[in-house]
Write an enzyme that holds these catalytic residues in place. Structure first.
Site, PDB file in Angstrom:
ATOM      1  N   GLY A 261       0.820  -1.304  -0.044  1.00 45.13           N
ATOM      2  CA  GLY A 261       0.055   0.644   0.341  1.00 45.13           C
ATOM      3  C   GLY A 261       0.652   1.108  -0.163  1.00 45.13           C
ATOM      4  O   GLY A 261       0.178   2.525   0.350  1.00 45.13           O
ATOM      5  N   SER A 262       2.156   1.423  -0.497  1.00 42.31           N
ATOM      6  CA  SER A 262       2.435   2.362  -0.781  1.00 42.31           C
ATOM      7  C   SER A 262       2.427   3.993  -1.234  1.00 42.31           C
ATOM      8  O   SER A 262       2.244   4.888  -1.375  1.00 42.31           O
ATOM      9  CB  SER A 262       4.705   2.484  -0.866  1.00 42.31           C
ATOM     10  OG  SER A 262       4.450   1.671  -1.665  1.00 42.31           O
TER      11      SER A 262
ATOM     12  N   ARG B 173     -14.634 -14.519 -10.388  1.00 42.20           N
ATOM     13  CA  ARG B 173     -14.195 -13.717 -10.371  1.00 42.20           C
ATOM     14  C   ARG B 173     -15.589 -12.237 -10.715  1.00 42.20           C
ATOM     15  O   ARG B 173     -15.562 -11.538 -10.432  1.00 42.20           O
ATOM     16  CB  ARG B 173     -13.370 -13.530 -12.086  1.00 42.20           C
ATOM     17  CG  ARG B 173     -12.559 -12.424 -11.728  1.00 42.20           C
ATOM     18  CD  ARG B 173     -11.479 -12.820 -13.372  1.00 42.20           C
ATOM     19  NE  ARG B 173     -10.985 -13.856 -13.006  1.00 42.20           N
ATOM     20  CZ  ARG B 173      -9.468 -13.534 -12.391  1.00 42.20           C
ATOM     21  NH1 ARG B 173      -9.350 -12.361 -11.692  1.00 42.20           N
ATOM     22  NH2 ARG B 173      -8.370 -14.527 -12.910  1.00 42.20           N
TER      23      ARG B 173
ATOM     24  N   LEU C 168      -9.830  -7.507 -13.509  1.00 42.74           N
ATOM     25  CA  LEU C 168     -10.810  -7.071 -13.278  1.00 42.74           C
ATOM     26  C   LEU C 168     -12.119  -7.233 -14.258  1.00 42.74           C
ATOM     27  O   LEU C 168     -11.621  -7.772 -15.141  1.00 42.74           O
ATOM     28  CB  LEU C 168     -11.023  -5.494 -12.898  1.00 42.74           C
ATOM     29  CG  LEU C 168     -10.578  -5.527 -11.532  1.00 42.74           C
ATOM     30  CD1 LEU C 168     -10.449  -3.782 -11.113  1.00 42.74           C
ATOM     31  CD2 LEU C 168     -11.232  -5.697 -10.578  1.00 42.74           C
TER      32      LEU C 168
ATOM     33  N   HIS D  73       1.274   1.451 -12.847  1.00 42.37           N
ATOM     34  CA  HIS D  73       1.395   0.233 -13.471  1.00 42.37           C
ATOM     35  C   HIS D  73       3.411   0.350 -13.400  1.00 42.37           C
ATOM     36  O   HIS D  73       3.400   1.391 -14.219  1.00 42.37           O
ATOM     37  CB  HIS D  73       1.192  -0.565 -15.042  1.00 42.37           C
ATOM     38  CG  HIS D  73       1.692  -1.518 -15.271  1.00 42.37           C
ATOM     39  ND1 HIS D  73       1.570  -3.065 -14.864  1.00 42.37           N
ATOM     40  CD2 HIS D  73       2.685  -1.984 -16.031  1.00 42.37           C
ATOM     41  CE1 HIS D  73       2.662  -4.098 -15.405  1.00 42.37           C
ATOM     42  NE2 HIS D  73       2.551  -3.085 -16.288  1.00 42.37           N
TER      43      HIS D  73
HETATM   44  C1  GAR Z   1       3.600  -0.866  -7.644  1.00 40.88           C
HETATM   45  O1  GAR Z   1       4.974  -1.186  -8.042  1.00 40.88           O
HETATM   46  C2  GAR Z   1       2.292  -1.145  -8.618  1.00 40.88           C
HETATM   47  O2  GAR Z   1       3.118  -0.142  -9.336  1.00 40.88           O
HETATM   48  C3  GAR Z   1       2.383  -2.881  -8.792  1.00 40.88           C
HETATM   49  O3  GAR Z   1       2.210  -3.444  -8.016  1.00 40.88           O
HETATM   50  C4  GAR Z   1       3.160  -2.502  -6.347  1.00 40.88           C
HETATM   51  C5  GAR Z   1       2.314  -2.046  -5.577  1.00 40.88           C
HETATM   52  O4  GAR Z   1       2.963  -1.818  -4.237  1.00 40.88           O
HETATM   53  N1  GAR Z   1       0.992  -2.370  -9.379  1.00 40.88           N
HETATM   54  C6  GAR Z   1       1.184  -3.738 -10.831  1.00 40.88           C
HETATM   55  O5  GAR Z   1       1.734  -4.616 -10.885  1.00 40.88           O
HETATM   56  C7  GAR Z   1      -0.150  -3.865 -11.057  1.00 40.88           C
HETATM   57  N2  GAR Z   1      -0.469  -4.302 -11.863  1.00 40.88           N
HETATM   58  P1  GAR Z   1       2.076  -0.926  -3.550  1.00 40.88           P
HETATM   59  O6  GAR Z   1       0.908  -1.851  -2.558  1.00 40.88           O
HETATM   60  O7  GAR Z   1       3.082  -0.173  -2.315  1.00 40.88           O
HETATM   61  O8  GAR Z   1       1.898  -0.005  -3.955  1.00 40.88           O
END
Ligand code: GAR
Length: 207
Positions: A12-13, A62, A90, A106
């Protein structure tokens, strides 16, 4: 006040960066996770934000999960739904329901390297420039119209972790920026095209 619902699956950063940005005119109505052990939930709770878990494992399909997720989201009547490391594919019905108000981040310069393991793929491909993309979500995975991108160099000696760190730093900058544009009413999706009003020199949000 524009209401946001943020969806997470783990750390969740990016959610944290958006909350810490304290975007004027924006209120995070809820953080919803599809995993009860999503680490990012603790930060949201600390901030006094409503959190909820819609556990995908509790649903037979789903479609059933997405319907339950949509019910949880709609209870907050959000203006914008923000996918922040939400690692579920989704359904078309879900994506269509939130057309024009569903953003994702992404960790690559789309259309390069959709899907998982983007940093590994970038290193394997030998690209010299990598980065991150915020885009509107459409039914085709990681293919929606681009809102903003940030580029980072791939440096000699980089491994996946080093590259991921450099990209994540940029993610934390561009995601709050994209949300700010949306909240200010400057970011719209019309006929599948992104418009960012007031971005004279850089309409696509290149930074
Ligand atoms: C992030 O790097 C985001 O871009 C990626 O997952 C990570 C989540 O980090 N998302 C994907 O790969 C989506 N396809 P976070 O939970 O610390 O925000």
């Amino acid at each position: 006040m524009k209401k946001l619902v943020i969806l997470i699956s783990g750390r969740g950063s990016n959610m944290e960066a958006i909350i810490r940005a304290q975007i004027p005119g924006a209120e995070v109505s809820a953080v919803i996770a599809n995993r009860p052990d999503a680490e990012g939930l603790a930060f949201a709770v600390d901030q006094g934000i409503v959190t909820q878990v819609v556990d995908h494992k509790a649903y037979p399909s789903r479609e059933a999960f997405d319907a339950a997720l949509a019910d949880a989201i709609d209870a907050h009547r959000p203006d914008l739904v923000v996918l922040a490391g939400f690692m579920r594919v989704l359904t078309d019905a879900f994506v269509t329901r939130y057309a024009g108000r569903l953003l994702n981040i992404h960790p690559s310069l789309l259309p390069s390297f959709p899907g998982l393991h983007t940093h590994r793929k970038a290193l394997e491909a030998g690209v010299r420039v990598h980065g991150a993309t915020v885009h509107f979500v459409t039914p085709t995975l990681d293919c929606g119209p681009v809102v903003i991108q940030a580029a980072v160099p791939v440096l000699p000696g980089d491994d996946e972790a080093a590259l991921a760190r450099r990209v994540l730093e940029q993610e934390h900058r561009i995601y709050p920026q994209a949300v700010r544009w949306f909240v200010d009413g400057r970011l719209t999706l019309t006929d599948g095209r992104v418009l960012v009003q007031g971005e004279r020199a850089q309409p696509g949000g290149w930074t």
